[in-house]
Design a protein around this motif. Structure first.
Motif, PDB file in Angstrom:
ATOM      1  N   VAL A 268       0.039   1.914   6.959  1.00 52.67           N
ATOM      2  CA  VAL A 268       0.651   2.707   8.036  1.00 52.67           C
ATOM      3  C   VAL A 268       0.578   4.196   7.701  1.00 52.67           C
ATOM      4  O   VAL A 268       0.267   5.025   8.553  1.00 52.67           O
ATOM      5  CB  VAL A 268       2.121   2.302   8.279  1.00 52.67           C
ATOM      6  N   LEU A 269       0.872   4.535   6.463  1.00 51.75           N
ATOM      7  CA  LEU A 269       0.815   5.925   6.018  1.00 51.75           C
ATOM      8  C   LEU A 269      -0.581   6.505   6.260  1.00 51.75           C
ATOM      9  O   LEU A 269      -0.730   7.584   6.837  1.00 51.75           O
ATOM     10  CB  LEU A 269       1.177   6.000   4.535  1.00 51.75           C
ATOM     11  N   SER A 270      -1.590   5.776   5.833  1.00 58.37           N
ATOM     12  CA  SER A 270      -2.965   6.244   6.009  1.00 58.37           C
ATOM     13  C   SER A 270      -3.353   6.292   7.476  1.00 58.37           C
ATOM     14  O   SER A 270      -4.056   7.210   7.916  1.00 58.37           O
ATOM     15  CB  SER A 270      -3.925   5.337   5.242  1.00 58.37           C
ATOM     16  N   ARG A 271      -2.886   5.316   8.251  1.00 62.01           N
ATOM     17  CA  ARG A 271      -3.212   5.303   9.683  1.00 62.01           C
ATOM     18  C   ARG A 271      -2.661   6.541  10.384  1.00 62.01           C
ATOM     19  O   ARG A 271      -3.302   7.091  11.284  1.00 62.01           O
ATOM     20  CB  ARG A 271      -2.647   4.035  10.331  1.00 62.01           C
ATOM     21  N   SER A 272      -1.473   6.990   9.975  1.00 61.26           N
ATOM     22  CA  SER A 272      -0.905   8.191  10.604  1.00 61.26           C
ATOM     23  C   SER A 272      -1.773   9.409  10.322  1.00 61.26           C
ATOM     24  O   SER A 272      -1.904  10.303  11.162  1.00 61.26           O
ATOM     25  CB  SER A 272       0.529   8.430  10.127  1.00 61.26           C
ATOM     26  N   VAL A 273      -2.412   9.437   9.143  1.00 61.35           N
ATOM     27  CA  VAL A 273      -3.306  10.538   8.789  1.00 61.35           C
ATOM     28  C   VAL A 273      -4.639  10.392   9.525  1.00 61.35           C
ATOM     29  O   VAL A 273      -5.146  11.347  10.128  1.00 61.35           O
ATOM     30  CB  VAL A 273      -3.545  10.587   7.264  1.00 61.35           C
ATOM     31  N   LEU A 274      -5.201   9.184   9.507  1.00 62.90           N
ATOM     32  CA  LEU A 274      -6.500   8.949  10.144  1.00 62.90           C
ATOM     33  C   LEU A 274      -6.455   9.160  11.651  1.00 62.90           C
ATOM     34  O   LEU A 274      -7.391   9.701  12.246  1.00 62.90           O
ATOM     35  CB  LEU A 274      -6.982   7.524   9.829  1.00 62.90           C
TER      36      LEU A 274
ATOM     37  N   VAL B 116      -1.983   5.492  -2.365  1.00 62.16           N
ATOM     38  CA  VAL B 116      -2.325   4.386  -1.461  1.00 62.16           C
ATOM     39  C   VAL B 116      -3.750   4.600  -0.967  1.00 62.16           C
ATOM     40  O   VAL B 116      -4.209   5.746  -0.845  1.00 62.16           O
ATOM     41  CB  VAL B 116      -1.363   4.297  -0.250  1.00 62.16           C
ATOM     42  N   PRO B 117      -4.473   3.509  -0.688  1.00 62.01           N
ATOM     43  CA  PRO B 117      -5.835   3.672  -0.181  1.00 62.01           C
ATOM     44  C   PRO B 117      -5.825   4.273   1.227  1.00 62.01           C
ATOM     45  O   PRO B 117      -4.937   3.973   2.030  1.00 62.01           O
ATOM     46  CB  PRO B 117      -6.377   2.245  -0.175  1.00 62.01           C
ATOM     47  N   LEU B 118      -6.791   5.113   1.506  1.00 62.78           N
ATOM     48  CA  LEU B 118      -6.900   5.742   2.826  1.00 62.78           C
ATOM     49  C   LEU B 118      -7.636   4.779   3.756  1.00 62.78           C
ATOM     50  O   LEU B 118      -8.808   4.963   4.085  1.00 62.78           O
ATOM     51  CB  LEU B 118      -7.625   7.081   2.717  1.00 62.78           C
ATOM     52  N   VAL B 119      -6.914   3.720   4.150  1.00 65.04           N
ATOM     53  CA  VAL B 119      -7.486   2.670   4.995  1.00 65.04           C
ATOM     54  C   VAL B 119      -6.543   2.396   6.164  1.00 65.04           C
ATOM     55  O   VAL B 119      -5.345   2.697   6.092  1.00 65.04           O
ATOM     56  CB  VAL B 119      -7.710   1.365   4.189  1.00 65.04           C
ATOM     57  N   ARG B 120      -7.074   1.780   7.203  1.00 61.99           N
ATOM     58  CA  ARG B 120      -6.284   1.549   8.413  1.00 61.99           C
ATOM     59  C   ARG B 120      -5.225   0.468   8.235  1.00 61.99           C
ATOM     60  O   ARG B 120      -4.306   0.355   9.038  1.00 61.99           O
ATOM     61  CB  ARG B 120      -7.206   1.216   9.583  1.00 61.99           C
ATOM     62  N   GLY B 121      -5.314  -0.303   7.162  1.00 61.95           N
ATOM     63  CA  GLY B 121      -4.306  -1.325   6.899  1.00 61.95           C
ATOM     64  C   GLY B 121      -3.032  -0.772   6.290  1.00 61.95           C
ATOM     65  O   GLY B 121      -2.062  -1.504   6.088  1.00 61.95           O
TER      66      GLY B 121
ATOM     67  N   PHE C 205      -1.011  -4.196   9.491  1.00 61.42           N
ATOM     68  CA  PHE C 205      -0.867  -3.295   8.342  1.00 61.42           C
ATOM     69  C   PHE C 205      -0.632  -4.107   7.061  1.00 61.42           C
ATOM     70  O   PHE C 205       0.454  -4.059   6.478  1.00 61.42           O
ATOM     71  CB  PHE C 205       0.294  -2.325   8.571  1.00 61.42           C
ATOM     72  N   PRO C 206      -1.637  -4.856   6.609  1.00 59.98           N
ATOM     73  CA  PRO C 206      -1.433  -5.723   5.438  1.00 59.98           C
ATOM     74  C   PRO C 206      -1.066  -4.972   4.161  1.00 59.98           C
ATOM     75  O   PRO C 206      -0.269  -5.469   3.357  1.00 59.98           O
ATOM     76  CB  PRO C 206      -2.787  -6.443   5.288  1.00 59.98           C
ATOM     77  N   VAL C 207      -1.602  -3.780   3.970  1.00 56.52           N
ATOM     78  CA  VAL C 207      -1.306  -3.014   2.755  1.00 56.52           C
ATOM     79  C   VAL C 207       0.171  -2.632   2.718  1.00 56.52           C
ATOM     80  O   VAL C 207       0.886  -2.902   1.740  1.00 56.52           O
ATOM     81  CB  VAL C 207      -2.192  -1.742   2.669  1.00 56.52           C
ATOM     82  N   THR C 208       0.653  -2.033   3.796  1.00 57.67           N
ATOM     83  CA  THR C 208       2.053  -1.593   3.847  1.00 57.67           C
ATOM     84  C   THR C 208       3.009  -2.776   3.877  1.00 57.67           C
ATOM     85  O   THR C 208       4.075  -2.732   3.261  1.00 57.67           O
ATOM     86  CB  THR C 208       2.295  -0.696   5.071  1.00 57.67           C
ATOM     87  N   SER C 209       2.635  -3.842   4.594  1.00 58.79           N
ATOM     88  CA  SER C 209       3.502  -5.019   4.681  1.00 58.79           C
ATOM     89  C   SER C 209       3.696  -5.634   3.292  1.00 58.79           C
ATOM     90  O   SER C 209       4.809  -6.050   2.934  1.00 58.79           O
ATOM     91  CB  SER C 209       2.889  -6.047   5.632  1.00 58.79           C
ATOM     92  N   GLU C 210       2.645  -5.657   2.494  1.00 57.56           N
ATOM     93  CA  GLU C 210       2.751  -6.192   1.131  1.00 57.56           C
ATOM     94  C   GLU C 210       3.650  -5.305   0.279  1.00 57.56           C
ATOM     95  O   GLU C 210       4.522  -5.790  -0.443  1.00 57.56           O
ATOM     96  CB  GLU C 210       1.347  -6.282   0.517  1.00 57.56           C
ATOM     97  N   TYR C 211       3.476  -3.980   0.389  1.00 55.38           N
ATOM     98  CA  TYR C 211       4.339  -3.043  -0.345  1.00 55.38           C
ATOM     99  C   TYR C 211       5.799  -3.216   0.079  1.00 55.38           C
ATOM    100  O   TYR C 211       6.706  -3.223  -0.748  1.00 55.38           O
ATOM    101  CB  TYR C 211       3.930  -1.594  -0.072  1.00 55.38           C
ATOM    102  N   ALA C 212       6.012  -3.355   1.402  1.00 56.83           N
ATOM    103  CA  ALA C 212       7.381  -3.461   1.928  1.00 56.83           C
ATOM    104  C   ALA C 212       8.088  -4.697   1.386  1.00 56.83           C
ATOM    105  O   ALA C 212       9.260  -4.640   0.996  1.00 56.83           O
ATOM    106  CB  ALA C 212       7.354  -3.490   3.454  1.00 56.83           C
TER     107      ALA C 212
END
Length: 200
Positions: free
Chosen positions: A121-127, A114-119, A144-151
């Motif tokens: 959730v996974l990346s946001r927890s790391v950032l 997954v991209p390390l971006v704020r959109g 969280f558009p990236v995670t919402s699309e995956y979900a």
């Protein structure tokens, strides 16, 4: 005199019956309360035993496979999913501007990075180096558009994401997902955080 005596005895008998009824209700309530307490203690004991078994399993894998990190990660994923009643669990590690899948357990389809971006959730927890717990990821398109699309595409809803920390720096993350919108309990959140702490 006899009539007066019989008349006065009626309220006494009624009070006696009422007192017995109240006592029986109190006893039933007390018994129900004790049964509830026993059920709670039994559940907590069972959960504690399951956690001990899972911890022993992880420690056993670590002892047998000091150079086989993958075995440890696979075991952590499996035990986290089982103990926290999640559909799946995954461990991620950073690689440049992405997070790469390091281990996965469960039936939900999983992507490799997954991209390390704020959109995300996974990346946001790391950032942000913090635990993030969301009831329904499919409704989080604005933040969280990236995670919402995956979900939406993969069919999961609730997510719990915990950063893996070393000396104040996030070195990855561990994630749990559910296909239904059902938050994890406080005990399960704490358990996942302890699993994350055990990984570094």
């Amino acid at each position: 005199m006899r009539r007066r005596s019989r008349a006065s005895s009626k309220p006494t008998k009624a009070r006696s019956r009422k007192a017995k009824t109240l006592k029986a209700v109190r006893l039933r309530g007390s018994t129900a309360g004790k049964e509830t307490e026993v059920a709670r203690l039994t559940r907590e004991l069972r959960e504690g035993q399951e956690q001990q078994r899972a911890t022993s399993e992880i420690l056993g894998v670590v002892a047998r496979s000091r150079t086989d990190v993958q075995s440890v990660l696979d075991t952590v994923c499996r035990s986290a999913a089982q103990l926290c009643e999640a559909y799946d669990a995954s461990v991620w590690r950073p690689d440049g501007n992405r997070l790469l899948l390091a281990a996965h357990h469960g039936p939900i389809t999983q992507i490799e990075s997954v991209p390390l971006v704020r959109g995300s959730v996974l990346s946001r927890s790391v950032l942000d180096t913090r635990t993030i717990h969301i009831l329904d990821l499919q409704t989080q398109g604005d933040e969280f558009p990236v995670t919402s699309e995956y979900a939406g595409r993969m069919g999961f809803r609730t997510g719990l994401y915990v950063p893996l920390m070393r000396e104040g720096v996030a070195i990855g993350a561990i994630a749990l997902r559910r296909v239904e919108a059902q938050l994890f309990t406080e005990r399960q959140v704490a358990l996942l955080q302890s699993r994350g702490a055990a990984l570094h």
